[in-house]
Design a protein around this motif. Structure first.
Motif, PDB file in Angstrom:
ATOM      1  N   HIS A   2      -4.920   6.543  -4.729  1.00  0.00           N
ATOM      2  CA  HIS A   2      -6.352   6.640  -4.454  1.00  0.00           C
ATOM      3  C   HIS A   2      -7.135   6.615  -5.756  1.00  0.00           C
ATOM      4  O   HIS A   2      -6.748   7.248  -6.745  1.00  0.00           O
TER       5      HIS A   2
ATOM      6  N   HIS B 117       1.355   5.421  -1.909  1.00  0.00           N
ATOM      7  CA  HIS B 117       0.802   6.502  -2.728  1.00  0.00           C
ATOM      8  C   HIS B 117       1.901   7.352  -3.358  1.00  0.00           C
ATOM      9  O   HIS B 117       2.895   7.689  -2.709  1.00  0.00           O
TER      10      HIS B 117
ATOM     11  N   ASP C  67       1.324   2.236   3.807  1.00  0.00           N
ATOM     12  CA  ASP C  67       0.426   3.331   3.400  1.00  0.00           C
ATOM     13  C   ASP C  67       1.251   4.618   3.279  1.00  0.00           C
ATOM     14  O   ASP C  67       0.857   5.684   3.767  1.00  0.00           O
TER      15      ASP C  67
ATOM     16  N   HIS D  19       0.849  -1.213   0.000  1.00  0.00           N
ATOM     17  CA  HIS D  19       0.000   0.000   0.000  1.00  0.00           C
ATOM     18  C   HIS D  19       0.877   1.254   0.000  1.00  0.00           C
ATOM     19  O   HIS D  19       1.495   1.586   1.015  1.00  0.00           O
TER      20      HIS D  19
ATOM     21  N   GLU E  62      -6.061   1.985  -4.429  1.00  0.00           N
ATOM     22  CA  GLU E  62      -6.839   1.977  -3.185  1.00  0.00           C
ATOM     23  C   GLU E  62      -8.201   2.559  -3.536  1.00  0.00           C
ATOM     24  O   GLU E  62      -8.353   3.773  -3.689  1.00  0.00           O
TER      25      GLU E  62
ATOM     26  N   HIS F 162       3.021   7.962   1.993  1.00  0.00           N
ATOM     27  CA  HIS F 162       2.683   9.119   1.167  1.00  0.00           C
ATOM     28  C   HIS F 162       3.951   9.920   0.864  1.00  0.00           C
ATOM     29  O   HIS F 162       3.888  11.057   0.405  1.00  0.00           O
TER      30      HIS F 162
END
Ligand SMILES: [Zn+2]
Ligand SMILES: [Zn+2]
Length: 241
Positions: A44, A13, A198, A11, A77, A200
């Motif tokens: 996303h 981004h 996750d 996961h 996601e 970023h």
């Protein structure tokens, strides 16, 4: 002590998400420099304000499998958008992707009570393309953990242990307590989990130290963790490199 040295982070981004700060190249370079064997790019889905158009996702096939020495897998996601568990991308787009995560996010699903959240999660699990439920640790979305884990077992859905939720600076306050109950239930019902950053920002790709600590505190069996090696990851997600 579990080893996360060979993790495939499921996961992550990039700038394509709108509120993340590294390009895919920067993420790959950073991950490779720290010996991370691979990661899933999971920006996303289009329903999230500021995120990319669906063309961003359907065109991921142009990417080489390996970038700067690290494997990159094509993911998304997606947003769960209603209590039936529908997500905001269609079957055609799901087909283009290797890893579909489904999550509840405030902008695309205003909190609606425990029953609605539980049924949203379970509905999403029934979607054959949804492989992972993202950050089921958000106390703004309380749900029935026992029914949730049972449905994950029945549908073969993987539960995420999200490192960002467990960071001291997290906005998902209370995640640790949710994971204590959730991991106990997953262990009891033999349901698989994935550890993810996750991230970023590039420096966080592959960083799962808080998730790993939580797993250890739960005495969670290693054989139920799907992404500690590339071999296992490929097998679990039915992928080839
Ligand atoms: Zn999310
Ligand atoms: Zn995310």
């Amino acid at each position: 002590m579990i080893s996360t040295n060979n993790i495939i982070d499921t996961h992550n981004h990039s700038t394509a998400s709108g509120h993340a700060y590294s390009s895919l190249e920067e993420m790959a370079k950073d991950a490779a420099s720290r010996g991370i064997p691979g990661f899933v790019l999971s920006d996303h889905s289009p329903g999230m304000p500021g995120s990319a158009h669906s063309y961003h996702f359907s065109n991921l096939r142009v990417l080489p499998r390996k970038i700067h020495g690290t494997f990159v897998f094509r993911g998304i996601e997606a947003n769960i958008i209603n209590s039936q568990g529908e997500i905001d991308i269609d079957e055609e787009l799901c087909n283009e992707l290797e890893v579909v995560i489904a999550s509840l996010h405030i902008p695309t699903f205003p909190p609606d009570g425990k029953e609605a959240h539980t049924s949203a999660y379970i509905g999403a699990m029934k979607n054959p393309y949804v492989k992972i439920i993202g950050h089921p640790d958000d106390t703004r979305f309380p749900y029935d953990i026992s029914r949730f884990v049972q449905a994950a077992g029945e549908t073969g859905t993987i539960i995420e242990v999200n490192n960002s939720s467990l960071r001291p600076d997290t906005f998902r306050v209370g995640a640790e307590e949710v994971y204590k109950t959730l991991l106990k239930e997953c262990r009891k019902q033999g349901v698989r989990v994935t550890l993810s950053s996750d991230s970023h920002f590039s420096a966080s790709v592959g960083c799962v130290e808080h998730a790993a600590r939580q797993i250890e505190e739960a005495n969670f069996p290693e054989e139920l963790i799907v992404n500690l090696s590339i071999e296992r990851f490929l097998e679990e997600f039915g992928l080839e490199i």
